[in-house]
Write an enzyme that holds these catalytic residues in place. Structure first.
Site, mmCIF file in Angstrom:
data_model
loop_
_atom_site.group_PDB
_atom_site.id
_atom_site.type_symbol
_atom_site.label_atom_id
_atom_site.label_comp_id
_atom_site.label_asym_id
_atom_site.label_seq_id
_atom_site.Cartn_x
_atom_site.Cartn_y
_atom_site.Cartn_z
ATOM 1 N N GLU A 190 6.742 40.437 -7.084
ATOM 2 C CA GLU A 190 5.420 40.338 -7.712
ATOM 3 C C GLU A 190 4.902 41.752 -7.954
ATOM 4 O O GLU A 190 4.863 42.569 -7.032
ATOM 5 C CB GLU A 190 4.487 39.575 -6.762
ATOM 6 C CG GLU A 190 3.108 39.355 -7.325
ATOM 7 C CD GLU A 190 2.222 38.551 -6.370
ATOM 8 O OE1 GLU A 190 2.757 37.755 -5.559
ATOM 9 O OE2 GLU A 190 1.000 38.743 -6.420
ATOM 10 N N ARG A 220 0.826 -1.211 0.000
ATOM 11 C CA ARG A 220 0.000 0.000 0.000
ATOM 12 C C ARG A 220 0.865 1.268 0.000
ATOM 13 O O ARG A 220 0.584 2.235 -0.713
ATOM 14 C CB ARG A 220 -0.913 -0.013 1.238
ATOM 15 C CG ARG A 220 -1.896 1.120 1.341
ATOM 16 C CD ARG A 220 -3.088 0.997 0.406
ATOM 17 N NE ARG A 220 -2.896 1.709 -0.822
ATOM 18 C CZ ARG A 220 -3.198 1.234 -2.016
ATOM 19 N NH1 ARG A 220 -3.713 0.047 -2.155
ATOM 20 N NH2 ARG A 220 -2.951 1.934 -3.085
ATOM 21 N N ASP A 234 1.078 38.257 -11.727
ATOM 22 C CA ASP A 234 0.033 37.365 -11.244
ATOM 23 C C ASP A 234 -1.328 37.836 -11.719
ATOM 24 O O ASP A 234 -1.721 38.976 -11.469
ATOM 25 C CB ASP A 234 0.079 37.324 -9.709
ATOM 26 C CG ASP A 234 -0.763 36.184 -9.155
ATOM 27 O OD1 ASP A 234 -0.867 35.126 -9.820
ATOM 28 O OD2 ASP A 234 -1.319 36.348 -8.055
ATOM 29 N N LYS A 240 6.407 40.055 -2.125
ATOM 30 C CA LYS A 240 4.987 40.161 -2.431
ATOM 31 C C LYS A 240 4.426 41.480 -1.877
ATOM 32 O O LYS A 240 5.139 42.251 -1.229
ATOM 33 C CB LYS A 240 4.238 38.958 -1.859
ATOM 34 C CG LYS A 240 4.734 37.635 -2.460
ATOM 35 C CD LYS A 240 3.744 36.516 -2.246
ATOM 36 C CE LYS A 240 4.164 35.295 -3.073
ATOM 37 N NZ LYS A 240 3.241 34.170 -2.889
#
Lengths: 277, 277, 277, 277, 277, 277
Positions: free
Chosen positions: B195, B98, B216, B165
């Protein structure tokens, strides 16, 4: 009430892999004198929330963050709902952000999928079970999310339940032998379940005293016939094998006890969520 | 050649959670005198194989098992192809089954999805990047699977790359300040990526000496305009934000360097595989 | 603001090696009812203080001790100045004494030596860098002490920066190949630095797109010539190799970016300090 | 024969801090198909070699490297002598290089300094002892290097020896009380040593049954007087406190047993060595 | 005052083995909203109490439990006396119950047995010592219980005391050699004890400077003769080997220093105690 | 065949506590050049041997020792019988001696006591069960020794079996509620056992569907009456509470399933054994 101490080791591992030696961007920019801010975790899709034990453990590594819970595990939330707010140093919140979301989005995905299946079973006594097809290290948390969604847990591991499969039968020589070995070896507190492939095997298992049977990939007709054996024996029936929603509708009228679905954990997908300052 | 020692802690955790105190069914039935058997791992779907480092580490816990590799990581396999054979005591094979499949199915899913996206970019110099949206504890292995599929890795963690950011900018007071802090604090071997939300921010970042920008959720037109800045500055452009296959087609003609996609890891799904005796 | 969680494992190890099974002298004599006392850590030499993160972590193992900081890391102190006072049970203070001093004396030695070198560079834009020639297990703390002294950190480890050396070039076949391999493999956020031995190699590296070069044991004339290449290329220059104070004077007028010195950490010596009741 | 299992934890820590997530330069460039090479560790200064247990443990993490020892611990080597050769994959040798040298250079420094002091004591029965002023985490290895240099070890930790200091005496009320507490509490296999400041204290300690005394920062005349007490008592004398080579010459004629020097470990410096392909 | 940090690892192990993945009965039934209750730990046999450090550490894992101590370690208690009360959630108390009792019952058994033997020695200067025949992992706690009962501790381990046995003598070639090797190798703070089988060996040991001797399984007459050697030598005598209470009576008049008894720890039995709500 | 990996952590702990920093006597005397010797482990009392997994794991830490097994676990041996021989360096054998014997003597004590009780039950279908009253950290090994002696294991921990006690009933409000909560929460593979105090409670439990009952400290008459309920219900009966050998004789004729005895583990005593060169 539940105990997840063992299952939460993965939270440490997740934090460590996301920040083995600090957050260099934040350390470069933040002076440590920043004002306390409040950030909110919002969902971008409706879902059943799950993940609080992991979220809480991750946040606890940042003692300056205060976590407020607007929606607890099991709540149904809609697009734009706020699940948590985190109030603390922005640097701390940025450090925990990704890890928190990675847990919350995945576990909410599992709870949401489970809830959908559970709703299909409404009004019957059939219970939905998960499997061991969980993400590595996430076994306890994913099974917790299944419970949050209204499902039940199958074995947590090979250590805590007897399930005899084809290879065990072959090694033991016969179904009867396999069941007897298990009855002798196992704790008197453990039931013995066996996977059978046809009605002949089922009858052999019941004669040998099996407490329950797993019917894997059987036709609805065969399953119905198996249910008929309940008139003379006390045992439970678990059905598994590529269970879809359509298939569930077929199984609803039958006198089965459990349906187990690997897809609850391995194919639940994530719920899109975001952390906003 | 690669180094996965750190990322493989999750293999220990996975084995332990699946067998904290032995496999009681197998222990009840098997005498330990069973004949050596050979089992094969087959795929039920065509895919790009990935997972050998985890498989190999898991199997190594059972010294009696000999693992033969028919398809290495990166191979494309079709339904019914044998990837590995395991030869050893049936009890050992049942114990590792498994865990082995849980790794192999998930990592092959990621490699397969990555390969599909990489094929869309064929003939361009655009590279596909992953993100930090990985399953907890699986960061190194999932990023390895992305490489197997032909993709490239973005940051492994907050510790090994600068990405400024919006919140960093706010804390620093301006884009210029944020970039300067990073240039001063960071190792001289690290580039500074930021960003930006519009062209004004882009220009401010380039003036301050950013080595690269993350665009973005920008429109194709804005991205095209951003690419125009390359005439006067040396910097790289990364595009991200809900990237679908259709969107990639739109981006192909642009002079961008990287596309990053969280879905490579968080929505790859699993490849159905099985272990047969 | 900084993150030293990883680097502080050594504090646990140091405490454990100094007291694997208690302090038998103190346990024999002290009843546990002793009056609270106050002890002071004094320096016997003027120096730049460094070591607070380790001191604080060590003291935290003795919750009865209150640590008061009279001089923080980076402060210049003179003979007889009190750096800390520790107020608590005398038994606890005796137990932490040696470990506390072992860290503080060594790290202050490094900060003090670094400060002296940094002062030599005053008025220039040249930065002083450390190396990986640190005491085993002390990498993060010693590099922190270098920062306290005003220096900058080179790579923390082989994992977080690209530095191509002679053997890498040989394995790759050429400087160009080595640089291209690195640009392809490394994160897009990582610069590529290469060690070159002469100007021909330097030119080859710059053509291949190196972001920076390490000039090891080169003459001042050669270094000056290398600096001339900056007119046509954007790259940084690091100088290393048995750097003495006299040598630094020679390098001051040149257009170099970094000087790296192993001696900052491997030959800083200790600062004589004492703990007095 | 010696046991360093405990003291070698620092080797793991050192390897991990130098390579938490692989060697990115080497991984980028080496294909894993490189030819086996042989590298040699050479000394650039004459010294007494020490460090084999750490070197051997570090190298053992790279099973492909074969380590050949040309000079064992305790050997005196001259400039240019080869101490070891490492034969294996160049990638493995590059990965272990810095860690190996960091141990070997420091420990050889300690052995070399110790040997120099031991030579000064030649012909006497005085033994040189180290102290607990060792680099954090390096206690066992540094004390091993002292033995390699011909010195003897004082306590390894607070757990394995009784040494009564001024604060203990104050807490106990008197020298007599302090010694009696220790005799009662300590194992019957442990001697009781006490630090005394003058002859009156010495006499009190001897009356109370001390097995040995530490004379810290005493004048040569006082030490001579203390030695006179040996006529009537059986005890040992240890002298410490800023011991220089000149001071040792003064102490040579006295009937003392031990001289302890922190500088053996905290100020030994490193021996310049290099690894060459 | 004592230090048991090392010896208490066994408490974690005990809690973990009794609850690797929660208490399923309690979790099934308790809602977590139960009223706080108070439970008392009572003894069903009179005894000397020992075990507080382990009890306290175990209970500390359940922060909601308040532990009140009615009888501290060393107290003599009678049937029905309350030793502690635990006030908190009933679920927490049920989870810690068995682990708490397992420590307290065993350690109180050891303290009680030790106290009985110590009483036999009342009025003499002979001390009773334990041995290394302790339950695995319980060394520090069991030796602590011996101290609570009024006994003294022999070596904690092979690392903290010299005891030369027959095989050591054989390897060294002679008693004299063995003792000299130990005097040279061991810390100057360690005494040298040697096991001797007859008076000839005793004399050889004393000539070589042994600090003490172990007389194992010797007759009372031989022991008396050995004691006679004290007229001319300063050394201690330890007697061991199947010591019963009757045998102790015989030994009382002799000028021996220590009697060591493995039975203090390996055959103390448990004290019957119970936790009542 | 069995799995003791988890239970064997205690072996590491035992070795470490007996030798945290080497064996100073052996290191002082042995040169490492000693001839290989052979030592034998002999029993001084007849017994059922148990302990091989721990012995084997301890010996494996000394790769130079070859362990030969003359009597495996479960064998009955008489005074003077050799159980193992250890062939290797005498220093290694001396280092492992005490730890090896501490495990073997205790576990053989448990197997021997269990065998004696099992013999009393010969010819009946009643099984003897252990309890959780085991030495801390020794749970898995002691329960293994019970199996070696012919007994069966009750729960390993609170995590792997349902046993409802008085406090659970009180919290749930009634026996019926308690059982229903457990049936709902527990895995479908787990039986529900409940402790009852009288026949009224027994009847309530059976109506609610209990799979088995624990009769604690009940009279023989009451137990007989409880057995009568088997005519109408399918359930098992476990009897416990201060079970002596005399009491077992009384219970033999009854239709009970299990007798559980804490004394199997907490009062088995040790078997005197020795290691001889």
């Amino acid at each position: 009430m539940f105990e997840l101490d063992k299952g939460l080791e993965i939270v440490e591992l997740a934090l460590k892999e996301d920040m083995p030696a600090g957050d260099i961007t934040t350390e470069a920019i933040f002076s440590g004198e920043e004002a306390i801010v409040s950030a909110r975790v919002e969902t971008r899709k409706s879902c059943v929330v799950a993940g609080f034990p992991a979220v809480e453990k991750a946040v606890r590594h940042f003692p300056d963050i205060e976590l407020s819970v607007f929606h607890g595990d099991g709540d149904f939330v809609s697009v734009g709902d706020i699940i948590y707010t985190l109030t603390g140093n922005p640097a701390s919140i940025l450090k925990v952000e990704r890890t928190l979301l990675n847990f919350l989005q995945r576990l909410s995905g599992i709870a949401t999928k489970t809830r959908a299946v559970v709703n299909l079973l409404d009004g019957t006594r059939i219970r939905i079970l998960d499997t061991r097809k969980t993400a590595p290290g996430m076994r306890h948390l994913e099974k917790y999310a299944v419970r949050v969604g209204g499902g039940h847990n199958h074995r947590f591991s090979l250590s805590d339940g007897i399930l005899i499969k084809e290879n065990h039968i072959r090694a033991a020589g016969s179904i009867e032998n396999a069941i007897q070995h298990c009855q002798k070896y196992a704790s008197h507190l453990t039931k013995v379940e066996i996977e059978v492939e046809n009605l002949a095997q089922l009858d052999e298992a019941l004669s040998a005293g099996a407490n329950g049977v797993l019917l894997d990939n059987m036709s609805t007709e065969e399953i119905a016939a198996a249910c008929g054996r309940k008139e003379n024996h006390s045992f439970f029936i678990e059905v598994s094998g590529g269970i879809s929603e359509a298939r569930i509708a077929e199984l609803l009228p039958l006198n089965i006890d459990y349906i187990s679905m690997g897809a609850l954990t391995h194919s639940a997908g994530i719920i899109d969520m975001t952390l906003l300052f």
